[in-house]
Write a protein that holds these residues in place. Structure first.
Motif, PDB file in Angstrom:
ATOM      1  N   VAL A  50       0.834  -1.207   0.000  1.00 60.87           N
ATOM      2  CA  VAL A  50       0.000   0.000   0.000  1.00 60.87           C
ATOM      3  C   VAL A  50       0.870   1.258   0.000  1.00 60.87           C
ATOM      4  O   VAL A  50       0.594   2.227  -0.743  1.00 60.87           O
ATOM      5  CB  VAL A  50      -0.944  -0.006   1.220  1.00 60.87           C
ATOM      6  N   LEU A  51       1.929   1.257   0.801  1.00 61.21           N
ATOM      7  CA  LEU A  51       2.820   2.429   0.856  1.00 61.21           C
ATOM      8  C   LEU A  51       3.523   2.659  -0.477  1.00 61.21           C
ATOM      9  O   LEU A  51       3.679   3.808  -0.920  1.00 61.21           O
ATOM     10  CB  LEU A  51       3.857   2.240   1.975  1.00 61.21           C
ATOM     11  N   ILE A  52       3.955   1.576  -1.132  1.00 55.43           N
ATOM     12  CA  ILE A  52       4.632   1.707  -2.432  1.00 55.43           C
ATOM     13  C   ILE A  52       3.667   2.281  -3.476  1.00 55.43           C
ATOM     14  O   ILE A  52       4.011   3.208  -4.216  1.00 55.43           O
ATOM     15  CB  ILE A  52       5.200   0.353  -2.893  1.00 55.43           C
ATOM     16  N   VAL A  53       2.451   1.717  -3.517  1.00 56.62           N
ATOM     17  CA  VAL A  53       1.469   2.199  -4.496  1.00 56.62           C
ATOM     18  C   VAL A  53       1.077   3.642  -4.196  1.00 56.62           C
ATOM     19  O   VAL A  53       0.990   4.488  -5.118  1.00 56.62           O
ATOM     20  CB  VAL A  53       0.214   1.293  -4.491  1.00 56.62           C
ATOM     21  N   LEU A  54       0.864   3.965  -2.917  1.00 55.41           N
ATOM     22  CA  LEU A  54       0.484   5.317  -2.532  1.00 55.41           C
ATOM     23  C   LEU A  54       1.595   6.317  -2.858  1.00 55.41           C
ATOM     24  O   LEU A  54       1.343   7.396  -3.403  1.00 55.41           O
ATOM     25  CB  LEU A  54       0.159   5.357  -1.037  1.00 55.41           C
ATOM     26  N   GLY A  55       2.838   5.952  -2.519  1.00 50.29           N
ATOM     27  CA  GLY A  55       3.970   6.833  -2.794  1.00 50.29           C
ATOM     28  C   GLY A  55       4.186   7.042  -4.278  1.00 50.29           C
ATOM     29  O   GLY A  55       4.435   8.165  -4.732  1.00 50.29           O
ATOM     30  N   PHE A  56       4.071   5.963  -5.061  1.00 45.82           N
ATOM     31  CA  PHE A  56       4.249   6.069  -6.508  1.00 45.82           C
ATOM     32  C   PHE A  56       3.161   6.952  -7.123  1.00 45.82           C
ATOM     33  O   PHE A  56       3.442   7.801  -7.976  1.00 45.82           O
ATOM     34  CB  PHE A  56       4.218   4.683  -7.149  1.00 45.82           C
ATOM     35  N   GLY A  57       1.924   6.743  -6.674  1.00 45.47           N
ATOM     36  CA  GLY A  57       0.818   7.541  -7.214  1.00 45.47           C
ATOM     37  C   GLY A  57       0.954   9.015  -6.876  1.00 45.47           C
ATOM     38  O   GLY A  57       0.766   9.880  -7.741  1.00 45.47           O
ATOM     39  N   LEU A  58       1.297   9.304  -5.612  1.00 51.06           N
ATOM     40  CA  LEU A  58       1.462  10.696  -5.207  1.00 51.06           C
ATOM     41  C   LEU A  58       2.642  11.337  -5.941  1.00 51.06           C
ATOM     42  O   LEU A  58       2.551  12.477  -6.402  1.00 51.06           O
ATOM     43  CB  LEU A  58       1.670  10.778  -3.690  1.00 51.06           C
ATOM     44  N   LEU A 299      11.053   8.500  -5.371  1.00 48.91           N
ATOM     45  CA  LEU A 299      11.513   8.946  -4.053  1.00 48.91           C
ATOM     46  C   LEU A 299      10.437   8.780  -2.979  1.00 48.91           C
ATOM     47  O   LEU A 299      10.751   8.417  -1.837  1.00 48.91           O
ATOM     48  CB  LEU A 299      11.955  10.406  -4.120  1.00 48.91           C
ATOM     49  N   PHE A 300       9.185   9.043  -3.311  1.00 48.68           N
ATOM     50  CA  PHE A 300       8.120   8.955  -2.317  1.00 48.68           C
ATOM     51  C   PHE A 300       7.926   7.547  -1.763  1.00 48.68           C
ATOM     52  O   PHE A 300       7.761   7.387  -0.533  1.00 48.68           O
ATOM     53  CB  PHE A 300       6.817   9.499  -2.907  1.00 48.68           C
ATOM     54  N   PRO A 301       7.877   6.478  -2.597  1.00 49.64           N
ATOM     55  CA  PRO A 301       7.762   5.129  -2.022  1.00 49.64           C
ATOM     56  C   PRO A 301       8.905   4.796  -1.072  1.00 49.64           C
ATOM     57  O   PRO A 301       8.673   4.214   0.005  1.00 49.64           O
ATOM     58  CB  PRO A 301       7.791   4.215  -3.256  1.00 49.64           C
ATOM     59  N   LEU A 302      10.130   5.183  -1.421  1.00 50.69           N
ATOM     60  CA  LEU A 302      11.274   4.925  -0.537  1.00 50.69           C
ATOM     61  C   LEU A 302      11.137   5.701   0.760  1.00 50.69           C
ATOM     62  O   LEU A 302      11.450   5.185   1.844  1.00 50.69           O
ATOM     63  CB  LEU A 302      12.576   5.304  -1.251  1.00 50.69           C
ATOM     64  N   MET A 303      10.670   6.940   0.657  1.00 50.94           N
ATOM     65  CA  MET A 303      10.511   7.758   1.853  1.00 50.94           C
ATOM     66  C   MET A 303       9.421   7.187   2.766  1.00 50.94           C
ATOM     67  O   MET A 303       9.596   7.120   4.001  1.00 50.94           O
ATOM     68  CB  MET A 303      10.162   9.187   1.455  1.00 50.94           C
TER      69      MET A 303
END
Length: 328
Positions: A50-58, A299-303
């Motif tokens: 969920v975090l990876i998908v959310l970060g990638f989308g954002l 960068l967002f998914p990693l963060m």
């Protein structure tokens, strides 16, 4: 002596055994750490996904909607206006940081002030042009270089402000053109009544100097033409006497050469003298290649994952310390 050698060998064997055991235990700890990390992500795979998908989308959304363009205008300040130019650009930068859109719109004339995010001015180092036909500048460089490094001297604020060309750079979040920012900016920089008066006087003086030099060159041509006629009508001996008695003739010819060179420089300078701050060239809408530009989706998914792991470690540490406190 013979009894000590076996003891030394046995001690060395023990040291090697302990060292190999320590190395083995170190790799065991590394393996255990790797296993715990893998186990942690496997156990929380839903949250991680969920975090990876959310970060990638954002990140993808921000990359698609947040653009950054670099723009550069090269100018030359005339009539001693370099300090005035720097102070005005720095004033605009302070207004951008303060979000004073009214000043940028009403005073500077930028119709979409929200689009400009940053502006700065820097000298374009050209030491050869700085010392060209200016012996005092060359002596200044030599003098300053004696007390410091040449590179520092050339980049020093006192020296660099006297370079011919300066670069005004500004960043926008959308594509712009000359009419949006460049023209209002240059009009604002050229709005000083004091420098307008200097520009008119300086331009007129330079025109008069060109006219005066043309007159002097014409007079020199008359002298040379008269001399040429005298030489043609005289005898060979008269020529020798004339050359010997007119040693200033070479000086007259050299004067004409210097005047012709000056005329070329003055006419080129006249092109720049129509304005106090003269635009030389502008380059607009260069896509910024900063690390975050177009890479937020990665960068967002990693963060998000880093923050998730950090929070879990903090909670684990807090619970362990809470248990220790309750036992005591």
């Amino acid at each position: 002596m013979s009894t000590k050698v076996p003891q030394d060998n046995s001690e060395q064997e023990i040291d090697i055994f302990q060292l190999s055991k320590s190395i083995g235990s170190f790799f065991d700890r590394i393996n255990a750490m790797i296993f715990r990390s893998i186990h942690f992500f496997v156990r929380n795979w839903i949250i991680v996904l969920v975090l990876i998908v959310l970060g990638f989308g954002l990140g993808w959304f921000l990359d698609a909607n947040k653009k950054s363009f670099e723009n550069q205008v090269i100018v030359t300040p005339n009539f001693g206006s370099v300090d005035y130019l720097y102070s005005k650009v720095n004033l605009i930068e302070s207004k951008i940081k303060a979000g004073d859109v009214l000043f940028l719109k009403n005073e500077v004339g930028i119709q979409n002030p929200e689009s400009i995010k940053k502006i700065e001015i820097k000298p374009i180092a050209d030491v050869y042009k700085f010392i060209e036909d200016k012996e005092q500048n060359f002596e200044l460089i030599k003098l300053m270089a004696e007390v410091g490094e040449v590179k520092k001297v050339l980049e020093d604020n006192v020296t660099s402000k006297n370079y011919t060309f300066h670069s005004i750079s500004f960043v926008t979040d959308k594509i712009t053109d000359e009419k949006d920012i460049v023209e209002p900016l240059l009009n604002y920089l050229n709005s000083s009544e004091y420098f307008k008066a200097l520009q008119k006087i300086g331009y007129k003086n330079l025109e008069q100097q060109i006219i005066q030099n043309d007159t002097i060159i014409a007079q020199i041509d008359q002298v040379l033409n008269g001399f040429s006629s005298t030489v043609k009508n005289g005898s060979k001996n008269d020529k020798l006497v004339y050359y010997n008695e007119n040693t200033q003739l070479n000086d007259i010819i050299k004067t004409k050469q210097y005047l012709i060179i000056d005329q070329g420089k003055y006419r080129l300078k006249l092109v720049n003298y129509d304005k106090t701050i003269k635009e030389i060239n502008s380059t607009l809408n260069i896509n910024s290649n900063k690390i975050t530009n177009g890479n937020l989706k990665f960068l967002f998914p990693l963060m998000f994952l880093f923050l998730f792991v950090l929070i879990r470690l903090f909670l684990k540490f807090y619970r362990s310390q809470l248990v220790k406190a309750q036992v005591k």
